[in-house]
Design an enzyme around this catalytic site. Structure first.
Site, short mmCIF file in Angstrom:
data_model
loop_
_atom_site.label_atom_id
_atom_site.label_comp_id
_atom_site.label_asym_id
_atom_site.label_seq_id
_atom_site.Cartn_x
_atom_site.Cartn_y
_atom_site.Cartn_z
N CYS A 147 2.19 3.29 11.62
CA CYS A 147 3.01 2.70 10.39
C CYS A 147 3.62 3.86 9.60
CB CYS A 147 2.42 1.43 9.88
SG CYS A 147 1.10 1.98 8.93
N HIS A 168 0.65 -1.14 0.03
CA HIS A 168 0.14 -0.08 0.03
C HIS A 168 0.74 1.27 -0.10
CE1 HIS A 168 0.72 -1.16 4.25
NE2 HIS A 168 0.92 0.26 4.52
#
Length: 673
Positions: A184, A65
């Protein structure tokens, strides 16, 4: 999720053999669906994200992603591989591949939906249904949430879980409580998967886990009361935790985000062990700045007082500036030690360098250090702007900081340039734009317009007045003598020791290192006083735990041994565990010691050209013996006071047994009232 995935974005027979080929195959579907505008540019962004950390997860899941300017709408593509593809997971290849594409300016609603998918991937029923699906349309509907798949309970958002049979809560006793933060680099997937994994493990263990997800869609801060009631803290993160100081004084488990996904039960067990041993983490308030995605951080700060937000912005710039100051300043100081102060006027080593001459090596160190120092003001301005308005503000911030040097506005000019750049970018970001322009706004439009505006303001409007103020400040420092110098030393000493690495400490330190960019006798005295005072708190606590061991817990005595080295190295944060455990006795004591040291250092006329180093740069200090005497005097004062105050508390224990708790080796650390 109706706008994120359709049947055309599902491949149930993904034949790719590598993760790069899988990403390309799924990305081609996005291009065909007019969701991605530049295939190669988008794949480069996916690869850059993959290089930061593998995106394979235990359980046969790969979730590449990224956010990219080549994406014009939040999009999800799904592929199922019969052979499996290696995405770096510990348990082997992945057969369920999700490619998530978010625009560079993706709105919070879509990112929240994407985070919902990340949570559902932790549900075995959901992944089993994906593996059993036979039609792309049905699988797309399942991912969109149109099929009845039971989703996990929402306690990862901050709600309290129901007590399970046999748990401590069901039995009537208070459960062990953990607060956690997950984040993250992209803030889309791993952040929320780790949150759900920790929450699920907590339910299984009968532990109350409340998670703050610091993702790209913003973050909602945990209630301070929930943090206060927690027995331990878990950070599962790959970017800086925002506003760390909220968790000060708690046992802490600090790991990467994938550990939160793959081994949550181990982290919970480790947190319980640390709490039982009374281990308190040293968390500096200075680390509480906006170090990750500035846009996300602001969502949690919208209601903060302006002064709090301003402090956060300034600390962001200072924290990034300090490594440049330390590296450059120490190199310059070392060059002076080898070649004398006249080495600063040596010819460029690019034109003249003799391997066997000490002066050539001294000139080399000086010129490398000077190059690092040249970044000081631009980095300060750039990262103040970054803390305010994220990456689009970096360019105008650096430009403004460079102009501050050009017009001789110095350190103060850098502060103003950073604030101006951040404010201009924040204003531009509030202007509504068409969806087709969102991709180029952060990389082209915002830096272009903001740099032009900030440059105009710095060159034409505010640069010269700030330069005049900077010159006046320099003249004032040079003219300091007698009682004025001593008073300044007292103030700087108090600031360095009040929060030990926090905002006041950093303000005093930034004031000192700002003067090293154009050193004068006055600014060198200030730097010496600041470093001397900053060494006092850990040295005093180390000495106190040595001479009066019975006043401290076993853990504190162990911390005291480490504090010798930390204090000698000018790492003031080494005293934080002691201050967190007993603030009303420790903080006033070390402040008194720091004030004594700062005053004596200024009175003795000690000077320092190195911005860091502690006792290891004593040869570079003017009046070194008197300087060490000032540090010793402050350390003795602080030690005597903390021993006196703790001894008085021990002699008159309260009914709650506070003294007993403090003196026991096996007790948990208690915050003194």
């Amino acid at each position: 999720m109706s706008e994120l995935i359709t049947a055309e974005l599902v491949d149930l027979d993904l034949s790719a053999a590598t993760k790069d080929a899988a990403a390309r195959s799924l990305a081609e579907r996005m291009v065909a669906a007019h969701r991605v505008t530049d295939l190669d540019g988008f794949l480069a962004d996916v690869a850059a994200r993959e290089a930061q950390m593998p995106t394979g997860l235990d359980g046969g899941i790969g979730i590449p992603h990224c956010r990219s300017e080549h994406v014009n709408a939040p999009t999800l593509a799904f592929g199922r591989s019969a052979a499996g593809i290696d995405f770096g997971a510990a348990d082997g290849p992945a057969d369920l591949i999700f490619l998530i594409a978010a625009p560079a300016g993706a709105d919070d609603d879509h990112l929240t939906i994407l985070s919902g998918l990340a949570r559902r991937l932790m549900d075995p029923e959901f992944t089993a249904a994906l593996r059993a699906g036979t039609a792309p349309a049905a699988v797309a509907a399942l991912i969109r949430g149109e099929e009845p798949v039971e989703e996990p309970a929402p306690e990862a958002e901050g709600t309290e879980p129901e007590a399970e049979p046999g748990s401590a809560e069901a039995a009537g006793s208070a459960p062990f409580r953990i607060v956690a933060v997950t984040s993250c680099p992209t803030g889309i997937a791993h952040t929320y998967m780790a949150a759900e994994s920790l929450a699920a493990a907590g339910r299984a263990e009968g532990v109350e886990v409340t998670v703050e997800t610091q993702g790209s869609g913003g973050f909602r801060k945990l209630d301070p009361a929930v943090i206060a009631a927690a027995d331990a803290v878990i950070w599962a993160h790959d970017v800086e935790v925002r506003e760390k100081a909220r968790f000060r004084g708690k046992p802490l488990v600090d790991v990467g985000v994938k550990a939160g996904i793959n081994r949550p039960a181990e982290l919970i067990a480790e947190a319980r062990r640390k709490a039982e041993r009374g281990e308190i983490a040293a968390v500096s308030e200075a680390d509480g700045g906006n170090s990750g995605d500035g846009e996300a951080g602001r969502s949690g700060e919208d209601h903060a007082h302006f002064g709090v937000r301003l402090r956060t912005y300034l600390m962001s710039g200072v924290s990034y500036m300090v490594p440049f100051v330390a590296a450059g300043g120490l190199l310059i100081a070392l060059s002076f030690a080898i070649g004398g102060y006249e080495i600063a006027s040596a010819k460029s080593v690019a034109d003249h360098f003799v391997w066997g001459e000490a002066d050539s090596w001294a000139a080399l160190l000086n010129q490398i250090g000077s190059a690092a120092f040249a970044f000081l003001v631009p980095v300060l301005a750039g990262y103040i702007a970054y803390g305010m308005a994220d990456r689009p503000a970096l360019v105008p911030g650096f430009v403004g900081g460079s102009i501050a040097l050009t017009v001789n506005a110095g350190f103060l000019g850098g502060l103003v340039a950073g604030l101006l750049a951040g404010a201009v970018v924040m204003a531009i970001q509030r202007v509504p734009v068409h969806a087709t322009l969102r991709g180029i706004m952060p990389v082209l439009v915002i830096p272009l317009i903001a740099s032009a505006v900030v440059g105009f303001l710095m060159f034409i409007v505010v640069g010269k007045p700030i330069a005049s103020l900077q010159n006046a400040l320099t003249d004032w420092l040079n003219g300091l003598s007698g009682s004025n110098a001593v008073i300044l030393g007292v103030v700087l000493g108090l600031m360095m020791c009040f929060d030990m690495g926090g905002p006041l400490n950093k303000v005093a330190y930034a004031f000192a290192v700002g003067g090293l960019a154009d050193p004068t006798d006055g600014s060198l005295k200030v730097m010496a006083a600041v470093m001397a005072a900053g060494m006092v708190p850990p040295l005093a606590m180390a000495l106190a735990t040595t001479v009066r061991k019975k006043l401290f817990t076993k853990t504190e005595r162990e911390n005291g041994r480490a504090a010798w080295v930390l204090g000698a190295s000018f790492i003031t944060e080494g005293a934080i565990p002691f201050a967190a455990a007993d603030p009303l006795r420790v903080i006033p004591s070390v402040m008194a010691g720091g004030a004594v040291t700062g005053a004596l250092s200024m009175a003795f006329g000690a000077t320092l050209r190195a911005p860091h180093g502690g006792v290891f740069v004593v040869p570079l200090i003017g009046e070194p013996f008197l300087y060490l005497l000032a540090i010793a005097a402050g350390t003795l004062v602080a030690t005597a006071l903390v021993v006196l105050l703790k001894g008085a508390r021990r002699a008159a224990p309260d009914p709650a047994g506070e003294a007993g708790a403090t003196g026991s080796d096996d007790s948990r650390v208690v915050v003194a009232a």
